[in-house]
Design a protein around this motif. Structure first.
Motif, PDB file in Angstrom:
ATOM      1  N   GLY A   1      61.552  38.657  19.418  1.00  0.00           N
ATOM      2  CA  GLY A   1      60.254  38.817  20.060  1.00  0.00           C
ATOM      3  C   GLY A   1      59.107  39.166  19.142  1.00  0.00           C
ATOM      4  O   GLY A   1      57.965  39.268  19.589  1.00  0.00           O
ATOM      5  N   GLY A   2      59.388  39.357  17.867  1.00  0.00           N
ATOM      6  CA  GLY A   2      58.301  39.671  16.948  1.00  0.00           C
ATOM      7  C   GLY A   2      57.428  38.456  16.678  1.00  0.00           C
ATOM      8  O   GLY A   2      57.718  37.349  17.133  1.00  0.00           O
ATOM      9  N   GLY A   3      56.341  38.691  15.955  1.00  0.00           N
ATOM     10  CA  GLY A   3      55.462  37.583  15.607  1.00  0.00           C
ATOM     11  C   GLY A   3      54.106  38.071  15.167  1.00  0.00           C
ATOM     12  O   GLY A   3      53.903  39.256  14.902  1.00  0.00           O
ATOM     13  N   LEU A   4      53.181  37.121  15.102  1.00  0.00           N
ATOM     14  CA  LEU A   4      51.803  37.401  14.706  1.00  0.00           C
ATOM     15  C   LEU A   4      50.934  37.467  15.953  1.00  0.00           C
ATOM     16  O   LEU A   4      50.983  36.560  16.798  1.00  0.00           O
ATOM     17  CB  LEU A   4      51.296  36.303  13.770  1.00  0.00           C
ATOM     18  CG  LEU A   4      49.814  36.343  13.383  1.00  0.00           C
ATOM     19  CD1 LEU A   4      49.503  37.599  12.588  1.00  0.00           C
ATOM     20  CD2 LEU A   4      49.453  35.085  12.597  1.00  0.00           C
ATOM     21  N   VAL A   5      50.154  38.519  16.065  1.00  0.00           N
ATOM     22  CA  VAL A   5      49.286  38.693  17.225  1.00  0.00           C
ATOM     23  C   VAL A   5      47.960  39.290  16.765  1.00  0.00           C
ATOM     24  O   VAL A   5      47.913  40.033  15.771  1.00  0.00           O
ATOM     25  CB  VAL A   5      49.976  39.591  18.284  1.00  0.00           C
ATOM     26  CG1 VAL A   5      50.209  40.988  17.755  1.00  0.00           C
ATOM     27  CG2 VAL A   5      49.194  39.616  19.584  1.00  0.00           C
ATOM     28  N   GLN A   6      46.903  38.969  17.467  1.00  0.00           N
ATOM     29  CA  GLN A   6      45.591  39.518  17.133  1.00  0.00           C
ATOM     30  C   GLN A   6      45.462  40.953  17.643  1.00  0.00           C
ATOM     31  O   GLN A   6      46.141  41.330  18.608  1.00  0.00           O
ATOM     32  CB  GLN A   6      44.490  38.652  17.750  1.00  0.00           C
ATOM     33  CG  GLN A   6      44.385  37.271  17.137  1.00  0.00           C
ATOM     34  CD  GLN A   6      43.190  36.505  17.664  1.00  0.00           C
ATOM     35  OE1 GLN A   6      42.632  36.826  18.718  1.00  0.00           O
ATOM     36  NE2 GLN A   6      42.784  35.486  16.932  1.00  0.00           N
ATOM     37  N   PRO A   7      44.597  41.722  17.027  1.00  0.00           N
ATOM     38  CA  PRO A   7      44.355  43.081  17.535  1.00  0.00           C
ATOM     39  C   PRO A   7      43.978  43.052  19.006  1.00  0.00           C
ATOM     40  O   PRO A   7      43.184  42.201  19.430  1.00  0.00           O
ATOM     41  CB  PRO A   7      43.200  43.581  16.665  1.00  0.00           C
ATOM     42  CG  PRO A   7      43.370  42.835  15.379  1.00  0.00           C
ATOM     43  CD  PRO A   7      43.851  41.462  15.780  1.00  0.00           C
TER      44      PRO A   7
ATOM     45  N   TYR B   1      64.076  46.725  25.995  1.00  0.00           N
ATOM     46  CA  TYR B   1      62.820  46.086  25.658  1.00  0.00           C
ATOM     47  C   TYR B   1      61.818  47.107  25.123  1.00  0.00           C
ATOM     48  O   TYR B   1      61.891  48.296  25.426  1.00  0.00           O
ATOM     49  CB  TYR B   1      62.217  45.414  26.884  1.00  0.00           C
ATOM     50  CG  TYR B   1      63.088  44.365  27.506  1.00  0.00           C
ATOM     51  CD1 TYR B   1      63.799  44.628  28.681  1.00  0.00           C
ATOM     52  CD2 TYR B   1      63.214  43.105  26.930  1.00  0.00           C
ATOM     53  CE1 TYR B   1      64.601  43.671  29.253  1.00  0.00           C
ATOM     54  CE2 TYR B   1      64.017  42.140  27.501  1.00  0.00           C
ATOM     55  CZ  TYR B   1      64.715  42.428  28.658  1.00  0.00           C
ATOM     56  OH  TYR B   1      65.513  41.474  29.221  1.00  0.00           O
ATOM     57  N   LEU B   2      60.882  46.605  24.352  1.00  0.00           N
ATOM     58  CA  LEU B   2      59.724  47.394  23.948  1.00  0.00           C
ATOM     59  C   LEU B   2      58.486  46.548  24.234  1.00  0.00           C
ATOM     60  O   LEU B   2      58.230  45.564  23.535  1.00  0.00           O
ATOM     61  CB  LEU B   2      59.774  47.786  22.476  1.00  0.00           C
ATOM     62  CG  LEU B   2      58.640  48.698  22.019  1.00  0.00           C
ATOM     63  CD1 LEU B   2      58.769  50.076  22.675  1.00  0.00           C
ATOM     64  CD2 LEU B   2      58.613  48.845  20.495  1.00  0.00           C
ATOM     65  N   GLN B   3      57.769  46.901  25.279  1.00  0.00           N
ATOM     66  CA  GLN B   3      56.522  46.225  25.613  1.00  0.00           C
ATOM     67  C   GLN B   3      55.404  46.891  24.829  1.00  0.00           C
ATOM     68  O   GLN B   3      55.193  48.105  24.949  1.00  0.00           O
ATOM     69  CB  GLN B   3      56.240  46.314  27.114  1.00  0.00           C
ATOM     70  CG  GLN B   3      54.934  45.684  27.537  1.00  0.00           C
ATOM     71  CD  GLN B   3      54.907  44.173  27.352  1.00  0.00           C
ATOM     72  OE1 GLN B   3      55.879  43.494  27.666  1.00  0.00           O
ATOM     73  NE2 GLN B   3      53.806  43.662  26.830  1.00  0.00           N
ATOM     74  N   MET B   4      54.696  46.111  24.034  1.00  0.00           N
ATOM     75  CA  MET B   4      53.638  46.645  23.179  1.00  0.00           C
ATOM     76  C   MET B   4      52.316  46.015  23.569  1.00  0.00           C
ATOM     77  O   MET B   4      52.148  44.797  23.465  1.00  0.00           O
ATOM     78  CB  MET B   4      53.952  46.348  21.708  1.00  0.00           C
ATOM     79  CG  MET B   4      55.312  46.831  21.259  1.00  0.00           C
ATOM     80  SD  MET B   4      55.620  46.633  19.500  1.00  0.00           S
ATOM     81  CE  MET B   4      55.628  44.850  19.369  1.00  0.00           C
ATOM     82  N   ASN B   5      51.403  46.831  24.054  1.00  0.00           N
ATOM     83  CA  ASN B   5      50.078  46.388  24.457  1.00  0.00           C
ATOM     84  C   ASN B   5      49.017  47.008  23.554  1.00  0.00           C
ATOM     85  O   ASN B   5      49.276  47.986  22.853  1.00  0.00           O
ATOM     86  CB  ASN B   5      49.817  46.774  25.916  1.00  0.00           C
ATOM     87  CG  ASN B   5      50.798  46.141  26.879  1.00  0.00           C
ATOM     88  OD1 ASN B   5      51.272  45.025  26.664  1.00  0.00           O
ATOM     89  ND2 ASN B   5      51.104  46.861  27.946  1.00  0.00           N
ATOM     90  N   SER B   6      47.838  46.448  23.595  1.00  0.00           N
ATOM     91  CA  SER B   6      46.700  46.960  22.812  1.00  0.00           C
ATOM     92  C   SER B   6      47.103  47.176  21.356  1.00  0.00           C
ATOM     93  O   SER B   6      46.828  48.234  20.767  1.00  0.00           O
ATOM     94  CB  SER B   6      46.186  48.268  23.423  1.00  0.00           C
ATOM     95  OG  SER B   6      45.803  48.083  24.766  1.00  0.00           O
ATOM     96  N   LEU B   7      47.724  46.176  20.788  1.00  0.00           N
ATOM     97  CA  LEU B   7      48.240  46.319  19.425  1.00  0.00           C
ATOM     98  C   LEU B   7      47.112  46.485  18.413  1.00  0.00           C
ATOM     99  O   LEU B   7      46.022  45.917  18.563  1.00  0.00           O
ATOM    100  CB  LEU B   7      49.110  45.110  19.071  1.00  0.00           C
ATOM    101  CG  LEU B   7      50.513  45.164  19.677  1.00  0.00           C
ATOM    102  CD1 LEU B   7      51.150  43.784  19.705  1.00  0.00           C
ATOM    103  CD2 LEU B   7      51.381  46.142  18.901  1.00  0.00           C
ATOM    104  N   LYS B   8      47.426  47.280  17.399  1.00  0.00           N
ATOM    105  CA  LYS B   8      46.470  47.584  16.333  1.00  0.00           C
ATOM    106  C   LYS B   8      47.046  47.131  14.990  1.00  0.00           C
ATOM    107  O   LYS B   8      48.269  47.047  14.840  1.00  0.00           O
ATOM    108  CB  LYS B   8      46.210  49.091  16.283  1.00  0.00           C
ATOM    109  CG  LYS B   8      45.728  49.688  17.585  1.00  0.00           C
ATOM    110  CD  LYS B   8      45.602  51.199  17.479  1.00  0.00           C
ATOM    111  CE  LYS B   8      45.144  51.812  18.792  1.00  0.00           C
ATOM    112  NZ  LYS B   8      45.013  53.288  18.684  1.00  0.00           N
TER     113      LYS B   8
ATOM    114  N   VAL C   1      50.025  42.412  13.144  1.00  0.00           N
ATOM    115  CA  VAL C   1      48.811  42.464  13.961  1.00  0.00           C
ATOM    116  C   VAL C   1      47.627  42.219  13.029  1.00  0.00           C
ATOM    117  O   VAL C   1      47.295  43.055  12.186  1.00  0.00           O
ATOM    118  CB  VAL C   1      48.670  43.814  14.669  1.00  0.00           C
ATOM    119  CG1 VAL C   1      47.454  43.783  15.606  1.00  0.00           C
ATOM    120  CG2 VAL C   1      49.936  44.147  15.448  1.00  0.00           C
ATOM    121  N   SER C   2      47.009  41.060  13.186  1.00  0.00           N
ATOM    122  CA  SER C   2      45.945  40.677  12.276  1.00  0.00           C
ATOM    123  C   SER C   2      45.064  39.618  12.924  1.00  0.00           C
ATOM    124  O   SER C   2      45.536  38.795  13.705  1.00  0.00           O
ATOM    125  CB  SER C   2      46.527  40.140  10.973  1.00  0.00           C
ATOM    126  OG  SER C   2      45.513  39.638  10.127  1.00  0.00           O
ATOM    127  N   SER C   3      43.771  39.646  12.576  1.00  0.00           N
ATOM    128  CA  SER C   3      42.861  38.617  13.052  1.00  0.00           C
ATOM    129  C   SER C   3      42.766  37.484  12.045  1.00  0.00           C
ATOM    130  O   SER C   3      42.051  36.502  12.271  1.00  0.00           O
ATOM    131  CB  SER C   3      41.487  39.230  13.321  1.00  0.00           C
ATOM    132  OG  SER C   3      41.005  39.875  12.165  1.00  0.00           O
TER     133      SER C   3
END
Length: 116
Positions: free
Chosen positions: A8-14, A79-86, A114-116
Motif C-alpha cells: 500500500g505504500g507509494g508516492l502521494v502529495q502533501p 491496516y494503517l489509514q494515513m490522512n493529511s500526509l505531510k 510524501v512530496s509535491s
C-alpha cells in the motif's frame, strides 16, 4: 516467527491519503500487539501506531488525528489509514507482530513518500 507482508505504500502529495496493509501468517488475535513503525533516512525506527489483541490502540503524538490503525474482517490483516500526509511522514513503514515473551516479527517494509 510470524510472517508479515506489507503493501500500500507509494508516492502521494502533501495532504493526501494512503492505506497500508499488513497480512500476517496467522490470526492477529493470537498476537499480543500489532504495530506500524517507520524509519526515515538517517533516523531511528520509531513506533507510529499499535493495536493490542484486545483492541486498544495507541499513536505517536505527531500522527494522532491523522492516522488510524485497525483490524480487517479477515482475522490476519491490520491496516494503517494515513490522512493529511505531510512530507515528514516520508519513510519506510514496517509492520511488527509481538508475542510477549516469545518473539517479535517484522515485515519487509513499504516505502511512503510524501512530496509535491
Amino acid at each position: 516467527q510470524v510472517q508479515l507482508v506489507e503493501s500500500g505504500g507509494g508516492l502521494v502529495q502533501p495532504g493526501g491519503s494512503l492505506r497500508l496493509s499488513c497480512a500476517a501468517s496467522e490470526s492477529i488475535f493470537s498476537i499480543n500487539a500489532m504495530g506500524w513503525y517507520r524509519q526515515a533516512p538517517g533516523k531511528q525506527r520509531e513506533l507510529v501506531a499499535m493495536i493490542t489483541s484486545g483492541g486498544l490502540a495507541n499513536y505517536r503524538d505527531s500522527v494522532k488525528g491523522r492516522f488510524t490503525i485497525s483490524r480487517g474482517d479477515a482475522k490476519n490483516t491490520v491496516y494503517l489509514q494515513m490522512n493529511s500526509l505531510k512530507p515528514e511522514d516520508t519513510a519506510v513503514y514496517y509492520c511488527n507482530a509481538a508475542r510477549f515473551g516469545r518473539d517479535s516479527s517484522w515485515g519487509q517494509g513499504t516505502q511512503v513518500t510524501v512530496s509535491s
